[in-house]
Write a protein that holds these residues in place. Structure first.
Motif, PDB file in Angstrom:
ATOM      1  N   THR A  49     -14.266 -48.240 -24.360  1.00 32.58           N
ATOM      2  CA  THR A  49     -13.191 -47.671 -25.154  1.00 32.58           C
ATOM      3  C   THR A  49     -12.626 -46.436 -24.456  1.00 32.58           C
ATOM      4  O   THR A  49     -13.289 -45.846 -23.596  1.00 32.58           O
ATOM      5  CB  THR A  49     -13.697 -47.291 -26.568  1.00 32.58           C
ATOM      6  N   LEU A  51     -11.827 -43.942 -26.457  1.00 40.67           N
ATOM      7  CA  LEU A  51     -12.085 -42.930 -27.473  1.00 40.67           C
ATOM      8  C   LEU A  51     -13.546 -42.490 -27.424  1.00 40.67           C
ATOM      9  O   LEU A  51     -14.453 -43.317 -27.554  1.00 40.67           O
ATOM     10  CB  LEU A  51     -11.770 -43.468 -28.868  1.00 40.67           C
ATOM     11  N   GLY A  54     -15.487 -43.561 -30.491  1.00 37.92           N
ATOM     12  CA  GLY A  54     -15.793 -44.994 -30.491  1.00 37.92           C
ATOM     13  C   GLY A  54     -17.021 -45.284 -29.643  1.00 37.92           C
ATOM     14  O   GLY A  54     -17.889 -46.074 -30.022  1.00 37.92           O
ATOM     15  N   VAL A  85     -11.618 -56.404 -32.430  1.00 38.06           N
ATOM     16  CA  VAL A  85     -10.999 -55.389 -33.282  1.00 38.06           C
ATOM     17  C   VAL A  85      -9.477 -55.468 -33.256  1.00 38.06           C
ATOM     18  O   VAL A  85      -8.839 -55.291 -34.277  1.00 38.06           O
ATOM     19  CB  VAL A  85     -11.461 -53.952 -32.931  1.00 38.06           C
ATOM     20  N   THR A  86      -8.876 -55.758 -32.120  1.00 39.76           N
ATOM     21  CA  THR A  86      -7.419 -55.699 -32.044  1.00 39.76           C
ATOM     22  C   THR A  86      -6.752 -56.882 -32.732  1.00 39.76           C
ATOM     23  O   THR A  86      -5.710 -56.716 -33.352  1.00 39.76           O
ATOM     24  CB  THR A  86      -6.932 -55.620 -30.587  1.00 39.76           C
ATOM     25  N   LYS A  89      -8.688 -56.769 -36.830  1.00 40.96           N
ATOM     26  CA  LYS A  89      -8.688 -55.615 -37.727  1.00 40.96           C
ATOM     27  C   LYS A  89      -7.577 -54.607 -37.458  1.00 40.96           C
ATOM     28  O   LYS A  89      -7.059 -54.010 -38.382  1.00 40.96           O
ATOM     29  CB  LYS A  89     -10.033 -54.900 -37.631  1.00 40.96           C
ATOM     30  N   PHE A  90      -7.260 -54.368 -36.208  1.00 41.12           N
ATOM     31  CA  PHE A  90      -6.341 -53.287 -35.870  1.00 41.12           C
ATOM     32  C   PHE A  90      -5.297 -53.747 -34.856  1.00 41.12           C
ATOM     33  O   PHE A  90      -5.392 -53.396 -33.679  1.00 41.12           O
ATOM     34  CB  PHE A  90      -7.115 -52.094 -35.303  1.00 41.12           C
ATOM     35  N   ASN A  93      -4.138 -52.301 -31.034  1.00 40.42           N
ATOM     36  CA  ASN A  93      -5.252 -51.612 -30.390  1.00 40.42           C
ATOM     37  C   ASN A  93      -5.263 -50.089 -30.569  1.00 40.42           C
ATOM     38  O   ASN A  93      -5.438 -49.339 -29.608  1.00 40.42           O
ATOM     39  CB  ASN A  93      -5.338 -51.972 -28.907  1.00 40.42           C
ATOM     40  N   THR A  95      -7.679 -48.555 -31.732  1.00 38.90           N
ATOM     41  CA  THR A  95      -9.054 -48.171 -31.419  1.00 38.90           C
ATOM     42  C   THR A  95      -9.255 -48.000 -29.921  1.00 38.90           C
ATOM     43  O   THR A  95     -10.307 -47.517 -29.504  1.00 38.90           O
ATOM     44  CB  THR A  95     -10.056 -49.222 -31.936  1.00 38.90           C
ATOM     45  N   ARG A  96      -8.273 -48.421 -29.141  1.00 41.54           N
ATOM     46  CA  ARG A  96      -8.318 -48.318 -27.678  1.00 41.54           C
ATOM     47  C   ARG A  96      -9.614 -48.930 -27.142  1.00 41.54           C
ATOM     48  O   ARG A  96     -10.301 -48.346 -26.327  1.00 41.54           O
ATOM     49  CB  ARG A  96      -8.128 -46.864 -27.243  1.00 41.54           C
ATOM     50  N   SER A  97      -9.910 -50.132 -27.638  1.00 41.08           N
ATOM     51  CA  SER A  97     -11.125 -50.869 -27.280  1.00 41.08           C
ATOM     52  C   SER A  97     -10.792 -51.998 -26.321  1.00 41.08           C
ATOM     53  O   SER A  97      -9.813 -52.721 -26.525  1.00 41.08           O
ATOM     54  CB  SER A  97     -11.766 -51.453 -28.541  1.00 41.08           C
TER      55      SER A  97
END
Length: 141
Positions: A49, A51, A54, A85-86, A89-90, A93, A95-97
């Motif tokens: 990630t 973050l 995260g 996740v992208t 859920k998000f 991105n 969450t920058r995962s």
């Protein structure tokens, strides 16, 4: 860097990986190990990630008995947005995962970050336990 669809990845990092493993600068993190969320699943990708928090969450949830660690990593090959996740859920991105089938090189260790409270960590662990109990829950590998 480009992702697998030859689209430009907008995030240039720095990138982080959270774990309990004791690693050194220059070590490589690779796919092919058990998932921290479903230990019976061998992961085809290595996750990271951009973050710090995260990566701190990943370190807190990681299997093992070592200390929570956040490593500064550099992808050695192409990578893509983490579809766990992208896409689910998000979208977009936030969450920058990311994930890669190529190793991540350890460039350093982050020593100071905001750690989860005991209550936050317990809530996450309970959520992971529910995921493990649900055979229909999918990890995109």
């Amino acid at each position: 860097m480009e992702n697998k669809k030859d689209e430009k990845i907008l995030d240039k990092g720095p990138f982080y990986h959270g774990t309990k493993a004791d690693l050194k600068i220059g070590d490589l993190l690779s796919a092919g190990f058990n998932s921290n969320y479903r230990s019976e699943v061998i992961m085809n990708h290595i996750y990271f990630t951009a973050l710090e928090n995260g990566a701190g969450l990943a370190a807190a949830l990681a299997e093992g008995h070592g200390h929570d660690r956040i490593y500064i990593v550099e992808p050695t090959g192409i990578f893509e947005n983490d579809p766990n996740v992208t896409d689910k859920k998000f979208p977009g991105n936030p969450t920058r995962s990311f994930r890669s089938t190529e190793p991540l090189k350890i460039m350093g260790e982050l020593k100071d970050w905001i750690r989860l409270s005991d209550e936050e960590l317990q809530n996450w662990k309970e959520g992971i336990a529910k995921l493990r109990e649900n055979p229909d829950a999918e990890i995109i590998n």
